[in-house]
Each structure stands twice: as structure tokens, then as C-alpha cells.
Write an enzyme that holds these catalytic residues in place. Structure first.
Site, PDB file in Angstrom:
ATOM      1  N   ASP A  38       1.610  15.435  11.895  1.00  0.00           N
ATOM      2  CA  ASP A  38       1.824  15.210  10.466  1.00  0.00           C
ATOM      3  C   ASP A  38       0.484  15.106   9.747  1.00  0.00           C
ATOM      4  O   ASP A  38       0.236  14.165   8.981  1.00  0.00           O
ATOM      5  CB  ASP A  38       2.656  13.942  10.243  1.00  0.00           C
ATOM      6  CG  ASP A  38       3.308  13.897   8.859  1.00  0.00           C
ATOM      7  OD1 ASP A  38       3.430  14.962   8.220  1.00  0.00           O
ATOM      8  OD2 ASP A  38       3.693  12.804   8.421  1.00  0.00           O
ATOM      9  N   LEU A  62       0.814  -1.211   0.000  1.00  0.00           N
ATOM     10  CA  LEU A  62       0.000   0.000   0.000  1.00  0.00           C
ATOM     11  C   LEU A  62       0.848   1.262   0.000  1.00  0.00           C
ATOM     12  O   LEU A  62       0.448   2.299  -0.533  1.00  0.00           O
ATOM     13  CB  LEU A  62      -0.928   0.020   1.223  1.00  0.00           C
ATOM     14  CG  LEU A  62      -1.993  -1.072   1.286  1.00  0.00           C
ATOM     15  CD1 LEU A  62      -2.725  -1.018   2.625  1.00  0.00           C
ATOM     16  CD2 LEU A  62      -2.990  -0.932   0.139  1.00  0.00           C
ATOM     17  N   GLY A  63       2.015   1.204   0.616  1.00  0.00           N
ATOM     18  CA  GLY A  63       2.870   2.379   0.683  1.00  0.00           C
ATOM     19  C   GLY A  63       4.212   2.043   1.289  1.00  0.00           C
ATOM     20  O   GLY A  63       4.359   1.070   2.033  1.00  0.00           O
ATOM     21  N   VAL A  87       3.802  -0.584   4.309  1.00  0.00           N
ATOM     22  CA  VAL A  87       2.446  -0.961   4.711  1.00  0.00           C
ATOM     23  C   VAL A  87       1.871  -1.874   3.630  1.00  0.00           C
ATOM     24  O   VAL A  87       1.910  -1.546   2.438  1.00  0.00           O
ATOM     25  CB  VAL A  87       1.536   0.273   4.899  1.00  0.00           C
ATOM     26  CG1 VAL A  87       0.137  -0.175   5.324  1.00  0.00           C
ATOM     27  CG2 VAL A  87       2.118   1.225   5.926  1.00  0.00           C
ATOM     28  N   GLU A 105      -6.765  -1.575  11.272  1.00  0.00           N
ATOM     29  CA  GLU A 105      -7.975  -1.692  10.461  1.00  0.00           C
ATOM     30  C   GLU A 105      -7.741  -1.036   9.102  1.00  0.00           C
ATOM     31  O   GLU A 105      -6.962  -0.078   8.972  1.00  0.00           O
ATOM     32  CB  GLU A 105      -9.174  -1.037  11.167  1.00  0.00           C
ATOM     33  CG  GLU A 105      -9.124   0.474  11.216  1.00  0.00           C
ATOM     34  CD  GLU A 105     -10.467   1.097  11.566  1.00  0.00           C
ATOM     35  OE1 GLU A 105     -11.516   0.601  11.105  1.00  0.00           O
ATOM     36  OE2 GLU A 105     -10.452   2.093  12.302  1.00  0.00           O
ATOM     37  N   PHE A 122       9.426   5.484   7.091  1.00  0.00           N
ATOM     38  CA  PHE A 122       8.902   4.774   8.257  1.00  0.00           C
ATOM     39  C   PHE A 122       8.977   3.266   8.089  1.00  0.00           C
ATOM     40  O   PHE A 122       8.982   2.519   9.063  1.00  0.00           O
ATOM     41  CB  PHE A 122       7.440   5.164   8.480  1.00  0.00           C
ATOM     42  CG  PHE A 122       6.558   4.858   7.294  1.00  0.00           C
ATOM     43  CD1 PHE A 122       6.033   3.588   7.114  1.00  0.00           C
ATOM     44  CD2 PHE A 122       6.267   5.831   6.359  1.00  0.00           C
ATOM     45  CE1 PHE A 122       5.228   3.297   6.029  1.00  0.00           C
ATOM     46  CE2 PHE A 122       5.461   5.561   5.264  1.00  0.00           C
ATOM     47  CZ  PHE A 122       4.944   4.289   5.095  1.00  0.00           C
ATOM     48  N   GLY A 123       8.979   2.771   6.839  1.00  0.00           N
ATOM     49  CA  GLY A 123       8.883   1.341   6.595  1.00  0.00           C
ATOM     50  C   GLY A 123       7.905   1.069   5.473  1.00  0.00           C
ATOM     51  O   GLY A 123       7.830   1.831   4.510  1.00  0.00           O
ATOM     52  N   LYS A 135      15.494  -0.451  13.890  1.00  0.00           N
ATOM     53  CA  LYS A 135      16.545   0.568  13.902  1.00  0.00           C
ATOM     54  C   LYS A 135      15.994   1.958  13.585  1.00  0.00           C
ATOM     55  O   LYS A 135      16.662   2.959  13.840  1.00  0.00           O
ATOM     56  CB  LYS A 135      17.653   0.199  12.919  1.00  0.00           C
ATOM     57  CG  LYS A 135      17.223   0.128  11.466  1.00  0.00           C
ATOM     58  CD  LYS A 135      18.364  -0.333  10.567  1.00  0.00           C
ATOM     59  CE  LYS A 135      17.922  -0.434   9.101  1.00  0.00           C
ATOM     60  NZ  LYS A 135      19.011  -0.924   8.235  1.00  0.00           N
ATOM     61  N   ASP A 161      -6.801   7.256   0.221  1.00  0.00           N
ATOM     62  CA  ASP A 161      -6.306   8.354   1.034  1.00  0.00           C
ATOM     63  C   ASP A 161      -6.788   9.670   0.432  1.00  0.00           C
ATOM     64  O   ASP A 161      -7.139   9.756  -0.756  1.00  0.00           O
ATOM     65  CB  ASP A 161      -4.787   8.305   1.201  1.00  0.00           C
ATOM     66  CG  ASP A 161      -3.999   8.635  -0.054  1.00  0.00           C
ATOM     67  OD1 ASP A 161      -4.262   9.657  -0.689  1.00  0.00           O
ATOM     68  OD2 ASP A 161      -3.094   7.857  -0.403  1.00  0.00           O
TER      69      ASP A 161
END
EC number: 2.7.11.1
Length: 291
Positions: free
Chosen positions: A163, A40-41, A48, A117, A45-46, A68, A124
Site C-alpha cells: 500500500d 491524526l487519522g 491514530v 514513533e 483500519f481504526g 474484529k 505525510d
């Protein structure tokens, strides 16, 4: 229709945050509980991923954050140590429909996983706006009201999101419900000034941070909400990327009645910006058509 605010079905129950020490067992347990879907993205941050909960077929999202990259940790009510994002989500994710619900989290040796969820049909707000070029004021009013209520809920829980932007607002296309997501830049709300900024530098940075290197949580949030509303009704950011906002900056405002609200939110002086309650009581928010 997606633009109407309807009562959402109750989300899946919030599971207690837990650790599963052996990495192999944790990963095996994850595969037994969820079927991973598309990405999804991805960002700093990492990642999803979309996923399906096998027990009942419920759609969820799984956020993977490398350990990390977790800079701040906190404590959950049961004294479990957890990344601050999870601690903040646990504070605000209590069945309130305007904030994404944290269903479960797992700590692995190299990653932290959050199960969230994820409405079956959702988009978005950035893509929602882009598909329409801009939002009619009545649509923007309803979605903006929901965002204000979500921010008020977070504030009442002592959480500052930091944010707020279209990419961090999910619209359930089946119900019209807006949900605030991604608390990775969040922190505890305080009455004193902050001297560290988190969030996308080009998005909602208030001028007091740019000019003085400090900001207060509540008026900085109002500034980001003004930027958000401008994006909703105009289809674009009010300031050019990299632009240094000056005290005599002239805003390009929409023709509708929302322009007064945007102008107040984007006041250069943080003391002149309205409070959340004042925004919710503004005539435009009440759909009062003043001459």
C-alpha cells in the site's frame, strides 16, 4: 532544510511486544505512560492519535485497531501470537530510519494498540506535495531514493508493504527523513503470484491484477512506485479514479528527466518493469543529466 537528507537522531528503543491480560490494568498503565493528544487519522483500519510519552516527553503515535478488524495473525520470534501488521513491523522495525519504529503494543479485549514513533514536526507526503502543488525534481529525487531504500529494506526482511502511497510516507520536516508507515495491508513476500489484492483500489493497482486477477509482489511494487513518483513530480495521480487502464493507454508525463523512470515503472508488462536495484542505479536517481 527539510529537503536535505540528514542523519536522524536514534529513535526510542524498541520495546518487546507484550500482552497485559487484565483490560483495566492495561488501560490504566497506558494512561500512566502516555498523554493522549489529537486525532491524526481515521479509516477502515481504526484510528491514530498523537501522544506524548510521559517518562521523557518523546512524541509518539498510538494506533488503535478493533480486534474484529484484524483478519490475519502471525507469530513473533518469541512465539507470541500477534496481528500480522505487528509481526511484519517487528521484522522491519529494527532501527532502520526509513521505516516507522514499533515501540510497544498492547492487546485489549476489544482492541489492539500500537505505540509508534512520531517525529515532532512531520507531515505525510500527500500534504507535503499538496502544500507545494508538486515537487521539484531534486526534492522528489531525494525523497524517492529514501522510499526505494525503505522498500529494499522491507524486501530484504521478507515483507511486502502492498500500500505504497503518499499518505503512507511520513516526512520528518526537521531532518528531511522519509519514513514508510502503515503495514496494515502488508504480507510476507513470496516468489509465486498473489491472487488477493490489499490496499486502496484507486491508488497503485497494477494492470495485471485488473486484467488477470493475479500479480507478483516485486513488479506490483514497482508499479506503485511509478504512480508515487508521478504524484510527486506532477502533483496528481497518473490515472483518473475508476479508469480502466488499457494496453494502449497514453501517459501524461512530466517534462523533466524523471519521465523515463516513470514510464519504465508503469510498463503494462510486469516483466518489463525494472527491479529495485535498477531503479536505484537509474541515471535520474544518480543525478546524471543525460541529453
Amino acid at each position: 532544510p527539510a529537503t536535505q537528507h540528514q542523519r536522524s537522531p536514534p529513535p526510542p528503543p524498541l520495546l518487546p511486544a507484550r500482552r497485559v491480560p487484565p483490560a483495566g490494568k492495561a488501560q490504566q498503565g497506558l494512561k500512566e505512560q502516555y498523554r493522549l493528544g489529537s486525532l491524526l487519522g481515521r479509516g477502515g483500519f481504526g484510528s491514530v492519535f498523537a501522544a506524548t510519552r510521559l517518562s521523557d516527553g518523546a512524541p509518539v503515535a498510538i494506533k488503535r485497531v478493533p480486534r474484529k478488524r484484524v483478519r490475519h495473525w502471525g507469530e513473533l520470534p518469541d512465539s507470541t501470537s500477534a496481528p500480522l501488521e505487528i509481526v511484519l513491523l517487528a521484522k522491519v522495525s529494527t532501527g532502520f530510519p526509513g521505516v516507522v519504529q514499533l515501540l510497544e503494543w498492547l492487546e485489549l479485549p476489544n482492541d489492539v494498540l500500537m505505540v509508534l514513533e512520531h517525529p515532532e514536526r512531520c507531515q505525510d507526503l500527500q500534504h507535503f506535495i499538496r502544500a507545494r502543488r508538486f515537487l521539484p525534481e531534486e526534492v522528489a529525487r531525494e525523497l524517492f531514493r529514501q522510499v526505494l531504500e525503505a522498500v529494499r529494506h522491507c524486501t530484504s526482511c521478507g515483507v511486502l508493504h502492498r500500500d505504497i502511497k503518499p499518505e503512507n510516507i511520513l516526512v520528518d520536516l526537521a531532518t528531511g527523513q522519509a519514513k514508510l508507515i502503515d503495514f496494515g495491508c502488508g504480507t510476507y513476500l513470496q516468489d509465486t503470484a498473489y491472487n488477493h489484492y490489499a490496499g486502496e483500489p484507486t491508488q497503485g493497482v497494477p494492470p495485471e491484477w485488473t486484467h488477470f486477477g493475479w500479480y507478483y509482489g516485486r513488479p506490483a511494487t514497482i508499479w506503485s512506485l511509478g504512480v508515487l513518483l508521478h504524484q510527486m513530480v506532477c502533483g496528481k495521480h497518473p490515472f483518473r479514479r475508476g479508469q480502466n487502464i488499457s494496453w494502449d493507454h497514453q501517459l501524461s508525463l512530466p517534462q523533466g528527466l524523471s519521465q523515463d523512470l516513470i514510464r519504465q515503472c508503469l510498463s503494462m508488462l510486469d516483466s518489463e518493469r525494472p527491479s529495485l536495484e535498477e531503479l536505484l542505479c537509474h541515471p535520474w536517481m544518480q543525478d546524471i543529466h543525460l541529453p
